[in-house]
Scaffold this active site. Structure first.
Site, short mmCIF file in Angstrom:
data_model
loop_
_atom_site.label_atom_id
_atom_site.label_comp_id
_atom_site.label_asym_id
_atom_site.label_seq_id
_atom_site.Cartn_x
_atom_site.Cartn_y
_atom_site.Cartn_z
NE ARG A 189 -17.78 -3.45 68.82
CZ ARG A 189 -17.00 -2.39 68.66
NH1 ARG A 189 -17.07 -1.39 69.51
NH2 ARG A 189 -16.18 -2.32 67.64
NE ARG A 195 -18.57 -1.38 65.76
CZ ARG A 195 -17.80 -0.50 65.17
NH1 ARG A 195 -17.77 0.74 65.59
NH2 ARG A 195 -17.04 -0.86 64.16
CG ASP A 240 -17.66 2.32 68.77
OD1 ASP A 240 -16.66 1.67 69.14
OD2 ASP A 240 -17.61 3.16 67.86
CG ASP A 256 -14.26 5.06 69.42
OD1 ASP A 256 -13.82 3.90 69.36
OD2 ASP A 256 -15.09 5.52 68.61
#
Length: 174
Positions: A91, A101, A104, A106
Site C-alpha cells: 500500500r 488499493r 485497505d 480501517d
C-alpha cells in the site's frame, strides 16, 4: 516504538479491503498477519464479499471482509499496526481518495469508544452508509450497536444500495 497499552482488553472491528494484485489473496494475507500478531487475538472474521468500487468506476471491484479482534493496545497503536500491515502488502498512500488499493485496513470500531483525532475517527465516519462494511459486520456481530448510530441491522436496512449488488465470494476463489 513502544506500543501503548490499555489495562483492559477491548474488542475492535477492522475492515479489510483490496482491489489490486489478487485482492482475495491480499485480504486473506492481511487477516493472517493480524491474526498472528502477538498483541491481537482474532475473535471472528466474516466471509469475503465482492463490491463495486466506492470511488472512480474505472477500477476493479473490491474484496471486503470485517474482522473482530481483542487487544490491550491503545487505538492509535492499533492504527499503526494496521498501517504497517498495509505497507507490508504494497500500500502506497498517494492521497487519492477512494482509489484502487493493494490493501485497505480501517479501524471501524474500538469497543464503545468515540474517538476524534487528526489521525483517527472511530466509529469510522463512513460506517453507516457502506453495505460492504455493514453486511460483514452483521455476519460476525448481529447484535452490534454502533455508538451514536444505532443497531447494525437497522443501519443495514437503511443503507443505500449501490447499482451493483454485494456478492458473497467463495473463500476458495482466487
Amino acid at each position: 516504538m513502544a506500543q501503548q497499552r490499555r489495562r483492559q482488553r477491548i474488542v475492535a472491528f477492522i475492515g479489510l479491503g483490496a482491489n489490486l494484485s489478487n485482492p482475495i489473496a491480499r485480504v486473506k494475507a492481511a487477516r493472517e498477519a493480524l491474526r498472528t500478531h502477538p498483541d491481537l487475538r482474532e475473535i471472528a472474521c466474516s466471509r469475503l464479499y465482492r463490491s463495486a468500487p466506492l470511488g472512480p468506476a474505472d477500477q476493479p471491484d473490491y474484496i471486503n471482509a470485517v474482522m473482530a479482534v481483542e487487544t490491550t493496545l491503545a487505538p492509535d497503536a492499533l492504527l499503526h499496526i494496521l498501517q504497517t500491515v498495509e505497507a507490508d502488502h504494497g500500500r502506497a498512500r498517494s492521497g487519492e481518495r477512494w482509489g484502487p488499493r493493494t490493501l485497505d485496513l480501517d479501524l471501524l470500531l474500538y469497543g464503545r469508544e468515540t474517538i476524534e483525532t487528526d489521525e483517527l475517527q472511530v466509529p469510522h465516519p463512513g460506517i453507516a452508509g457502506r453495505e460492504f462494511v455493514l453486511r460483514p459486520l452483521l455476519d460476525i456481530a448481529p447484535q452490534l450497536d454502533i455508538p451514536g448510530r444505532g443497531p447494525i441491522a437497522d443501519l443495514l436496512r437503511a443503507c443505500p444500495r449501490l447499482s451493483s449488488p454485494l456478492i458473497p465470494v467463495d473463500d476458495d476463489s482466487t
